[in-house]
Scaffold this motif. Structure first.
Motif, PDB file in Angstrom:
ATOM      1  N   GLN A  34       0.963  -1.400   0.119  1.00 25.92           N
ATOM      2  CA  GLN A  34      -0.163  -0.005  -0.001  1.00 25.92           C
ATOM      3  C   GLN A  34       0.987   1.356   0.126  1.00 25.92           C
ATOM      4  OE1 GLN A  34      -2.873   0.052   3.111  1.00 25.92           O
ATOM      5  NE2 GLN A  34      -3.423  -1.616   2.236  1.00 25.92           N
ATOM      6  N   GLY A  35       1.659   1.736   0.914  1.00 26.36           N
ATOM      7  CA  GLY A  35       3.139   2.560   0.708  1.00 26.36           C
ATOM      8  C   GLY A  35       4.043   2.833  -0.036  1.00 26.36           C
ATOM      9  N   LEU A  78       7.160  10.321   8.037  1.00 19.94           N
ATOM     10  CA  LEU A  78       6.060  11.017   7.494  1.00 19.94           C
ATOM     11  C   LEU A  78       5.457  10.162   6.727  1.00 19.94           C
ATOM     12  CD1 LEU A  78       4.525  13.139   7.088  1.00 19.94           C
ATOM     13  CD2 LEU A  78       5.947  13.988   4.662  1.00 19.94           C
ATOM     14  N   GLY A  79       5.978   9.339   5.437  1.00 21.60           N
ATOM     15  CA  GLY A  79       5.585   8.060   4.618  1.00 21.60           C
ATOM     16  C   GLY A  79       4.456   6.859   5.079  1.00 21.60           C
ATOM     17  N   THR A  80       4.933   6.385   7.280  1.00 18.94           N
ATOM     18  CA  THR A  80       4.721   5.797   8.133  1.00 18.94           C
ATOM     19  C   THR A  80       3.374   6.527   8.764  1.00 18.94           C
ATOM     20  OG1 THR A  80       6.792   5.535   8.789  1.00 18.94           O
ATOM     21  CG2 THR A  80       5.073   4.843  10.351  1.00 18.94           C
ATOM     22  N   GLN A  81       2.998   7.927   8.666  1.00 18.96           N
ATOM     23  CA  GLN A  81       1.567   9.096   8.867  1.00 18.96           C
ATOM     24  C   GLN A  81       0.538   8.097   7.421  1.00 18.96           C
ATOM     25  OE1 GLN A  81       1.585  10.486  11.449  1.00 18.96           O
ATOM     26  NE2 GLN A  81       3.946   9.560  11.542  1.00 18.96           N
ATOM     27  N   VAL A  82       0.863   7.395   6.585  1.00 17.86           N
ATOM     28  CA  VAL A  82      -0.589   6.751   5.735  1.00 17.86           C
ATOM     29  C   VAL A  82      -1.243   5.870   6.572  1.00 17.86           C
ATOM     30  CG1 VAL A  82      -0.867   5.685   3.352  1.00 17.86           C
ATOM     31  CG2 VAL A  82       1.485   7.508   3.802  1.00 17.86           C
ATOM     32  N   PHE A  83      -0.847   4.876   7.339  1.00 17.60           N
ATOM     33  CA  PHE A  83      -1.209   4.122   8.016  1.00 17.60           C
ATOM     34  C   PHE A  83      -1.663   4.907   9.458  1.00 17.60           C
ATOM     35  CE2 PHE A  83       2.274   2.377   6.238  1.00 17.60           C
ATOM     36  CZ  PHE A  83       1.640   1.627   5.345  1.00 17.60           C
ATOM     37  N   LEU A  84      -1.965   5.757   9.436  1.00 20.17           N
ATOM     38  CA  LEU A  84      -2.638   6.444  10.791  1.00 20.17           C
ATOM     39  C   LEU A  84      -3.762   7.372  10.405  1.00 20.17           C
ATOM     40  CD1 LEU A  84       0.551   8.233  13.418  1.00 20.17           C
ATOM     41  CD2 LEU A  84      -0.631   5.541  13.446  1.00 20.17           C
ATOM     42  N   GLY A  85      -4.873   7.040  10.752  1.00 16.74           N
ATOM     43  CA  GLY A  85      -5.783   7.489  10.540  1.00 16.74           C
ATOM     44  C   GLY A  85      -7.335   8.107  11.598  1.00 16.74           C
ATOM     45  N   GLN A  86      -7.528   8.961  11.269  1.00 13.85           N
ATOM     46  CA  GLN A  86      -8.480   9.944  12.177  1.00 13.85           C
ATOM     47  C   GLN A  86      -9.907   8.824  12.998  1.00 13.85           C
ATOM     48  OE1 GLN A  86     -11.056  13.307  10.710  1.00 13.85           O
ATOM     49  NE2 GLN A  86     -11.883  13.606  12.615  1.00 13.85           N
ATOM     50  N   PHE A  87      -9.749   7.681  12.652  1.00 15.93           N
ATOM     51  CA  PHE A  87     -10.655   6.430  12.936  1.00 15.93           C
ATOM     52  C   PHE A  87     -10.751   5.364  12.711  1.00 15.93           C
ATOM     53  CE2 PHE A  87     -13.550  10.350  10.642  1.00 15.93           C
ATOM     54  CZ  PHE A  87     -14.769  10.684  11.884  1.00 15.93           C
ATOM     55  N   ALA A 137       5.712  -2.547  12.039  1.00 15.26           N
ATOM     56  CA  ALA A 137       5.999  -2.854  10.892  1.00 15.26           C
ATOM     57  C   ALA A 137       6.959  -2.342   9.903  1.00 15.26           C
ATOM     58  CB  ALA A 137       5.528  -3.909   9.375  1.00 15.26           C
ATOM     59  N   ALA A 138       6.342  -0.658  10.184  1.00 10.88           N
ATOM     60  CA  ALA A 138       7.102   0.168   9.273  1.00 10.88           C
ATOM     61  C   ALA A 138       7.922   0.584  10.160  1.00 10.88           C
ATOM     62  CB  ALA A 138       6.104   1.456   8.592  1.00 10.88           C
ATOM     63  N   LEU A 139       7.853   0.616  11.561  1.00 13.44           N
ATOM     64  CA  LEU A 139       8.873   1.180  12.891  1.00 13.44           C
ATOM     65  C   LEU A 139       9.373   0.477  12.621  1.00 13.44           C
ATOM     66  CD1 LEU A 139       6.089   2.890  14.851  1.00 13.44           C
ATOM     67  CD2 LEU A 139       7.611   3.869  13.776  1.00 13.44           C
ATOM     68  N   THR A 140       9.203  -0.925  12.596  1.00  9.60           N
ATOM     69  CA  THR A 140      10.637  -1.416  12.433  1.00  9.60           C
ATOM     70  C   THR A 140      11.808  -1.680  11.661  1.00  9.60           C
ATOM     71  OG1 THR A 140       9.010  -3.505  13.953  1.00  9.60           O
ATOM     72  CG2 THR A 140      10.801  -4.225  12.818  1.00  9.60           C
ATOM     73  N   MET A 141      10.953  -1.385  10.840  1.00  8.24           N
ATOM     74  CA  MET A 141      12.263  -1.020   9.584  1.00  8.24           C
ATOM     75  C   MET A 141      12.587  -0.360   9.788  1.00  8.24           C
ATOM     76  SD  MET A 141       9.513  -2.854   6.882  1.00  8.24           S
ATOM     77  CE  MET A 141      10.778  -2.629   5.391  1.00  8.24           C
ATOM     78  N   ALA A 142      12.338   1.169  10.010  1.00  7.94           N
ATOM     79  CA  ALA A 142      13.270   2.072  10.035  1.00  7.94           C
ATOM     80  C   ALA A 142      13.658   2.270  11.843  1.00  7.94           C
ATOM     81  CB  ALA A 142      12.210   3.135  10.647  1.00  7.94           C
ATOM     82  N   ILE A 143      14.035   1.633  11.995  1.00  9.04           N
ATOM     83  CA  ILE A 143      14.740   1.438  12.988  1.00  9.04           C
ATOM     84  C   ILE A 143      15.759   0.797  12.853  1.00  9.04           C
ATOM     85  CG2 ILE A 143      15.199   0.053  15.025  1.00  9.04           C
ATOM     86  CD1 ILE A 143      12.105   0.838  16.613  1.00  9.04           C
TER      87      ILE A 143
END
Length: 273
Positions: A61-62, A225-234, A243-249
């Motif tokens: 997706q991202g 900033l790309g990780t924010q795609v998976f954070l929605g309002q609801f 998973a994105a945070l793990t890969m970023a670490i």
């Protein structure tokens, strides 16, 4: 004495466990399905809870590889500029005594005390006027300016401890000032360079503020900033976020493992000074 040493090691172990606990929770939950994350977030993944849906979502997706590439380019180029220009400025301040030398050092030290984010509006206006908004070059300029004060402060302290006889011998052998800097000075301050590299790289890699302000376009998004795609309002896709945070670490851990020995030498040398 033995009891004091044991107490110091025990305190360090406790601090390490506290610091690594959030990272451990992120990593183990990135390999679990959504139900298992909320049911028991501290449990290890087993046959029932193990899932790679988060990593699959990130890759499908991202445009995660593009975000990773953008962050890598910005971080590597910014870090290279900070180390090179910071070392050159520190060499000039520590080696050449001129009128206003101390005042110049204090002026550069102000950059450590004054957060660069206070000038966000002016920085944004300048980037827009120069046509650099939504470019990686804008982020590189900001991060270089952000990292230089600390780099100059640390490196100049180390360079002042280098023997003047060594530099004088180099000049007597016919070495130019650039040769003295690159061939004599830089190899001697590798621990300090490693210390600056780690302290500079982590804020750049983890920053969300300036990518959101200066480069929000899809083609130049960084990994945070790309990780924010998976954070929605609801609805939030926690599998993908973890998973994105793990890969970023991973890049931060790799950098620390590479420079850990030099980092420790740099910190202890600074403490002795």
């Amino acid at each position: 004495m033995r009891a004091r040493t044991f107490g110091a090691h025990l305190a360090l172990i406790i601090y390490t466990l506290i610091a690594l606990f959030p990272v451990w929770v992120i990593i183990i939950n990135s390999f679990k399905n959504r139900q298992a994350i909320f049911r028991d977030p501290l449990a290890l993944p087993d046959k029932e809870s193990f899932s790679l849906i988060g990593y699959q979502t990130v890759m499908q997706q991202g445009d995660f590889l593009l975000y990773f590439q953008n962050s890598l380019v910005v971080t590597v180029v910014s870090l290279s500029c900070v180390l090179l220009f910071g070392a050159m400025a520190a060499f000039a301040l520590s080696e050449y005594k001129f009128r206003g030398n101390t005042l110049m050092g204090l002026y550069l030290a102000l950059g450590i005390m004054i957060p660069i984010r206070l000038g966000t509006v002016a920085i944004l206006q300048g980037m827009v006027a120069a046509g650099l908004n939504n470019t990686l070059f804008a982020l590189i300029l900001v991060y270089t300016a952000q990292g230089l004060p600390l780099a100059i402060f640390i490196l100049s302290e180390f360079m002042q401890g280098i023997s003047d006889d060594l530099k004088s011998a180099g000049r007597m052998d016919g070495l130019s000032e650039y040769s003295i800097f690159f061939r004599l000075i830089l190899p001697l301050i590798r621990p300090a360079l490693a210390t600056v590299a780690v302290f500079t790289m982590i804020p750049i890699w983890n920053d969300l503020w300036f990518p959101l302000i200066l480069a929000p376009a899809e083609s130049v998004k960084t990994i945070t900033l790309g990780t924010q795609v998976f954070l929605g309002q609801f609805v939030t896709n926690w599998n993908a976020v973890l998973a994105a945070l793990t890969m970023a670490i991973l890049p931060v851990l790799v950098l620390y493992l590479i420079f850990s020995r030099q980092l420790i030498r740099g910190i202890t040398s600074g403490a002795v000074k």
